[in-house]
Write a protein that holds these residues in place. Sequence first.
Motif, short mmCIF file in Angstrom:
data_model
loop_
_atom_site.label_atom_id
_atom_site.label_comp_id
_atom_site.label_asym_id
_atom_site.label_seq_id
_atom_site.Cartn_x
_atom_site.Cartn_y
_atom_site.Cartn_z
N GLY A 83 0.82 -0.79 0.31
CA GLY A 83 -0.08 -0.12 -0.08
C GLY A 83 1.21 1.60 -0.20
N THR A 84 0.08 2.24 0.02
CA THR A 84 1.10 3.61 -0.17
C THR A 84 1.65 3.66 0.68
N SER A 85 0.85 4.32 2.03
CA SER A 85 2.03 4.49 2.72
C SER A 85 3.18 3.98 3.29
N GLY A 87 4.68 2.28 1.19
CA GLY A 87 5.44 2.22 -0.01
C GLY A 87 6.13 3.37 0.26
N CYS A 88 5.40 4.16 0.36
CA CYS A 88 5.75 6.08 0.42
C CYS A 88 7.12 5.37 1.83
N LEU A 89 6.85 5.11 2.50
CA LEU A 89 7.97 5.36 4.12
C LEU A 89 9.30 5.05 3.59
N ALA A 124 11.74 12.56 6.66
CA ALA A 124 10.86 12.94 6.46
C ALA A 124 11.79 14.27 5.45
N GLU A 125 10.37 14.58 3.88
CA GLU A 125 10.78 15.32 2.78
C GLU A 125 9.24 17.06 3.75
N GLY A 126 10.32 17.77 3.45
CA GLY A 126 9.83 19.26 3.24
C GLY A 126 9.20 20.00 2.20
N LEU A 127 8.32 19.74 1.56
CA LEU A 127 8.63 20.60 -0.06
C LEU A 127 7.23 21.39 -0.06
N THR A 128 6.07 20.22 0.20
CA THR A 128 4.79 21.16 -0.29
C THR A 128 4.10 22.46 1.62
N GLU A 129 3.23 23.49 0.96
CA GLU A 129 3.42 24.32 1.81
C GLU A 129 1.93 24.02 1.56
N ARG A 131 0.11 27.00 1.49
CA ARG A 131 -0.52 27.26 -0.23
C ARG A 131 -0.28 26.50 -1.52
N GLY A 132 0.18 25.10 -0.99
CA GLY A 132 0.85 24.21 -2.82
C GLY A 132 1.72 23.89 -2.58
N GLY A 133 1.32 22.63 -3.63
CA GLY A 133 2.97 22.73 -3.83
C GLY A 133 3.40 21.92 -5.42
N SER A 134 2.88 22.46 -6.33
CA SER A 134 3.54 22.46 -7.41
C SER A 134 4.06 23.99 -7.87
N LYS A 156 5.26 23.71 6.33
CA LYS A 156 4.79 22.43 5.84
C LYS A 156 3.72 21.44 5.51
N ARG A 157 3.21 21.09 4.61
CA ARG A 157 1.55 19.83 4.55
C ARG A 157 1.40 18.30 3.72
N PHE A 158 1.38 17.28 4.33
CA PHE A 158 1.55 16.59 3.34
C PHE A 158 2.80 15.89 3.54
N ILE A 159 3.47 16.45 4.98
CA ILE A 159 4.94 15.63 4.93
C ILE A 159 4.45 13.93 5.33
N VAL A 160 4.23 13.56 4.43
CA VAL A 160 4.92 11.35 4.54
C VAL A 160 5.69 11.27 6.18
N GLY A 161 5.05 10.52 6.68
CA GLY A 161 6.06 10.59 7.57
C GLY A 161 6.81 11.03 8.68
N GLY A 205 -5.83 5.52 1.74
CA GLY A 205 -4.88 5.28 1.13
C GLY A 205 -3.32 5.71 2.11
N THR A 206 -2.91 5.76 2.83
CA THR A 206 -1.87 6.44 3.51
C THR A 206 -1.94 6.85 4.75
N ARG A 207 -3.73 6.21 4.88
CA ARG A 207 -3.29 6.40 7.15
C ARG A 207 -2.36 5.76 7.14
C1 LIG Z 1 0.94 10.16 -1.70
C2 LIG Z 1 1.33 11.85 -1.82
C3 LIG Z 1 2.34 11.55 -0.39
C4 LIG Z 1 3.26 13.11 -0.57
N1 LIG Z 1 3.97 13.72 0.25
C5 LIG Z 1 5.10 14.41 0.50
C6 LIG Z 1 5.96 14.13 0.81
O1 LIG Z 1 6.57 13.19 1.68
N2 LIG Z 1 6.37 15.74 1.62
C7 LIG Z 1 6.09 16.84 0.50
O2 LIG Z 1 6.78 18.42 0.84
N3 LIG Z 1 5.25 16.53 -0.05
C8 LIG Z 1 4.34 15.22 -0.27
N4 LIG Z 1 2.86 14.81 -1.59
C9 LIG Z 1 2.44 16.55 -1.99
C10 LIG Z 1 3.31 16.85 -2.84
O3 LIG Z 1 3.85 16.82 -2.99
C11 LIG Z 1 2.08 17.34 -3.17
O4 LIG Z 1 0.85 17.35 -3.42
C12 LIG Z 1 2.09 18.30 -5.04
O5 LIG Z 1 3.45 19.09 -5.02
C13 LIG Z 1 0.94 19.39 -5.98
O6 LIG Z 1 0.98 20.00 -4.73
P1 LIG Z 1 -0.44 20.29 -4.12
O7 LIG Z 1 -1.43 19.24 -3.62
O8 LIG Z 1 -0.39 21.81 -3.13
O9 LIG Z 1 -1.77 20.73 -5.53
P2 LIG Z 1 -1.34 21.97 -6.12
O10 LIG Z 1 -0.05 22.67 -6.56
O11 LIG Z 1 -2.52 23.26 -5.71
O12 LIG Z 1 -1.99 21.71 -7.25
C14 LIG Z 1 -3.26 21.43 -8.12
C15 LIG Z 1 -3.74 21.09 -9.68
O13 LIG Z 1 -3.83 22.29 -10.09
C16 LIG Z 1 -3.04 21.90 -11.00
N5 LIG Z 1 -1.66 23.11 -11.16
C17 LIG Z 1 -0.99 23.76 -10.31
N6 LIG Z 1 0.01 24.60 -11.15
C18 LIG Z 1 -0.46 24.44 -13.19
C19 LIG Z 1 -0.22 25.42 -13.14
N7 LIG Z 1 0.34 26.62 -13.26
N8 LIG Z 1 -0.78 25.13 -14.65
C20 LIG Z 1 -2.07 24.31 -14.84
N9 LIG Z 1 -2.30 23.35 -13.14
C21 LIG Z 1 -0.95 24.00 -12.67
C22 LIG Z 1 -1.65 21.07 -10.64
O14 LIG Z 1 -1.63 19.78 -11.48
C23 LIG Z 1 -2.99 20.18 -9.51
O15 LIG Z 1 -3.64 19.19 -10.62
C24 LIG Z 1 3.04 14.33 -1.06
C25 LIG Z 1 1.14 13.75 -2.27
C26 LIG Z 1 0.72 12.63 -2.19
C27 LIG Z 1 -0.24 12.71 -2.97
#
Ligand SMILES: Cc1cc2nc3c(=O)[nH]c(=O)nc-3n(C[C@H](O)[C@H](O)[C@H](O)COP(=O)(O)OP(=O)(O)OC[C@H]3O[C@@H](n4cnc5c(N)ncnc54)[C@H](O)[C@@H]3O)c2cc1C
Length: 326
Positions: A83-85, A87-89, A124-129, A131-134, A156-161, A205-207
């Motif tokens: 499972g994902t949990s 696997g991610c760990l 653990a890795e802290g990347l996502t905030e 306000r968003g991760g992308s 940071k949020r969604f930080i696995v582990g 899936g990641t509980r």
């Molecule tokens: C199983 C799992 C494990 C994870 N583990 C970690 C972890 O350990 N540490 C960590 O830091 N993060 C972790 N993450 C988080 C992951 O890095 C983020 O979910 C990812 O970076 C996307 O960020 P967000 O969820 O904030 O979505 P957002 O960035 O808000 O994006 C939402 C939607 O908008 C779309 N989008 C964003 N920007 C654009 C653009 N410019 N143009 C068009 N579409 C766009 C995206 O494709 C997405 O569909 C994990 C996520 C998952 C699913």
Amino acid sequence: MFEFMLTEEQRKLVLEAAEFVKTKVPKELVLDMDEEKVKYPREYIEALAEANLLGLRFPKSLGGRGLGWAEEVTVIEEIGALGTSLGCLYSLPSIVGEAIHKFGSEYLQEKYLAPTLKGELCTAEGLTEPRGGSDFFGATTRAVRQGDHYVLNGQKRFIVGAEGADYFMVYAKTRDDAPPHESISAFIVDRGPGVEVKHVYGLMGTRGGGTGRVVFRDVKVPVENIIGEEHGASKIFYQMMVPERMTSAAGALGTARAALDVAARYSTKRKAFGKKIKDFQGVNFKIAESLTRLDAARALVYTAARAIDAGIDSGRARRYVSEAKK
Ligand SMILES: Cc1cc2nc3c(=O)[nH]c(=O)nc-3n(C[C@H](O)[C@H](O)[C@H](O)COP(=O)(O)OP(=O)(O)OC[C@H]3O[C@@H](n4cnc5c(N)ncnc54)[C@H](O)[C@@H]3O)c2cc1C
């Protein structure tokens, strides 16, 4: 189906990982995690370390096995069946380890990576905030240099582990007077004063994997804990796409394989209209189609792994692993 692509040694490794999954991970652990009776399965990480299955790509001197991605993806697939949990760990030492091993000082490798591969430290890795991760380069977590340390503030949020981590790899903005891709640094941050895991998400899936939001309040980070160059984390971030996506892609193969096993078995038990549903062509088509897609996905993962091992440039590597992850 893919055994023909594996060497004798690689096949042995797959069997070793499958044996670990079967004998060292109790079914109750998986069920308890799903019901959130487990906060963080530290004993699972320790068992992986004892079996010398963590961070297979890293040199033996640091506790790895000096193998390549071609080997690591086969093991991740086996572990992914849990499972994902889990696997991610399993993947975290490989992911965070990539940054420490490729960009970190010898001091960081000895102090953090080696004990991580021994199961003595969890990471653990802290990347996502929040306000968003992308939008990685829009990071708002900040680290301000003050003498021999940085002062870190942010979330940071969604930080696995997160729940069980002894240290975090964290990206933070370190200056305002330059373009975003020249303004972020990567740090190793010990769990300690000012570091708080605020909330453990009950994500489907990641509980049970300790996923949480981490808050950093005036955390003192020693200067020697910077990974690579100050303001130079864009290089690290791009490189990290390889282990992040490669491990997700390979883990998803195992999870999909396990789901397909369950579905196929169910089709041999469930009866409708006087026969087992596997005897309906419509059900068979679905299973055959899923198997074919799974094999196609594995082919892409194996190709990406071999391409990275062969040293293709990072731009093409990212493209391959991104397609593999999909
Ligand atoms: C199983 C799992 C494990 C994870 N583990 C970690 C972890 O350990 N540490 C960590 O830091 N993060 C972790 N993450 C988080 C992951 O890095 C983020 O979910 C990812 O970076 C996307 O960020 P967000 O969820 O904030 O979505 P957002 O960035 O808000 O994006 C939402 C939607 O908008 C779309 N989008 C964003 N920007 C654009 C653009 N410019 N143009 C068009 N579409 C766009 C995206 O494709 C997405 O569909 C994990 C996520 C998952 C699913």
